[in-house]
Scaffold this motif. Structure first.
Motif, PDB file in Angstrom:
ATOM      1  N   TRP A  80      62.272  40.486  36.302  1.00 44.78           N
ATOM      2  CA  TRP A  80      63.548  40.497  37.007  1.00 44.78           C
ATOM      3  C   TRP A  80      63.542  41.361  38.248  1.00 44.78           C
ATOM      4  N   GLU A  81      62.745  42.401  38.274  1.00 34.84           N
ATOM      5  CA  GLU A  81      62.614  43.172  39.518  1.00 34.84           C
ATOM      6  C   GLU A  81      62.050  42.276  40.617  1.00 34.84           C
ATOM      7  N   SER A  84      64.660  39.396  41.454  1.00 33.91           N
ATOM      8  CA  SER A  84      65.796  39.973  42.197  1.00 33.91           C
ATOM      9  C   SER A  84      65.407  40.302  43.631  1.00 33.91           C
ATOM     10  N   GLU A  85      64.214  40.855  43.806  1.00 35.62           N
ATOM     11  CA  GLU A  85      63.718  41.184  45.141  1.00 35.62           C
ATOM     12  C   GLU A  85      63.639  39.929  46.022  1.00 35.62           C
ATOM     13  N   TYR A  88      66.972  36.040  43.565  1.00 35.23           N
ATOM     14  CA  TYR A  88      67.431  35.306  42.375  1.00 35.23           C
ATOM     15  C   TYR A  88      68.381  36.182  41.564  1.00 35.23           C
ATOM     16  N   ASP A  89      69.423  35.577  41.013  1.00 39.52           N
ATOM     17  CA  ASP A  89      70.461  36.283  40.267  1.00 39.52           C
ATOM     18  C   ASP A  89      70.183  36.160  38.765  1.00 39.52           C
ATOM     19  N   SER A  90      69.949  37.285  38.105  1.00 35.04           N
ATOM     20  CA  SER A  90      69.627  37.277  36.671  1.00 35.04           C
ATOM     21  C   SER A  90      70.788  36.736  35.828  1.00 35.04           C
TER      22      SER A  90
END
Length: 178
Positions: A80-81, A84-85, A88-90
């Protein structure tokens, strides 16, 4: 509706979580388990064996996925890091499965069987943890891996075995929703 996405190379800033995760996976005491072939739905003797470590089980096994490793939370955080970078939205994504795979050079096979990970629409997140080669082919397009590179793709794919050393990757399958 199946959506195809060719290979998208993602930025990876190699956070502290990532460094810790990579050190664990490549470490002497990380548990690996033997698997007969890469393409789970094609149990044939021509496919390549590998060693794997399941972080989050396939939904096809029990009708749902669940954590299966003490390393799951860290692996999930690292994925997710990176996602997100890359914007993309978790909160708009569902994890289906997560695994570390380790393949070796082979004298009898150069490629795995071509396959799709699930029989429903999904995307593959792949993170190369070693610098041993072992390209990924998606719908015939080659991605030559670099250590620490992450990619996102969907569709039919297969791997080329490394020429030297172990090819170790983190693989996750995910679904996006609105």
């Amino acid at each position: 509706v199946w959506v195809y996405m060719m290979i998208k190379v993602l930025k990876n800033s190699k956070t502290q979580s990532y460094i810790k995760f990579k050190e664990s996976i490549l470490g002497t005491y990380f548990p690996w388990f033997h698997n007969k072939n890469v393409a789970i739905q094609e149990f044939n003797s021509k496919d390549v064996f590998y060693f794997g470590h399941t972080f989050f089980t396939r939904p096809e096994v029990n009708g749902f996925s669940q954590p299966a490793s003490e390393y799951f939370q860290l692996g999930y955080k690292v994925m997710w890091e990176i996602l997100s970078e890359n914007g993309y939205d978790s909160k708009k994504c569902m994890l289906l499965r997560m695994n570390a795979n380790c393949t070796f050079p082979s004298n009898f096979a150069e490629f795995s069987s071509s396959h799709i990970d699930h029989n429903f629409s999904h995307f593959n997140f792949l993170l190369y943890l070693t610098n041993s080669g072992g390209s990924t082919f998606v719908e015939g397009k080659e991605n030559k891996p670099e250590e620490d590179q992450a990619i996102l793709f969907s569709g039919n794919h297969y791997i080329q075995l490394p020429k030297k050393d172990r090819r170790i990757v983190l693989i996750a399958t995910i679904m996006f929703h609105s």
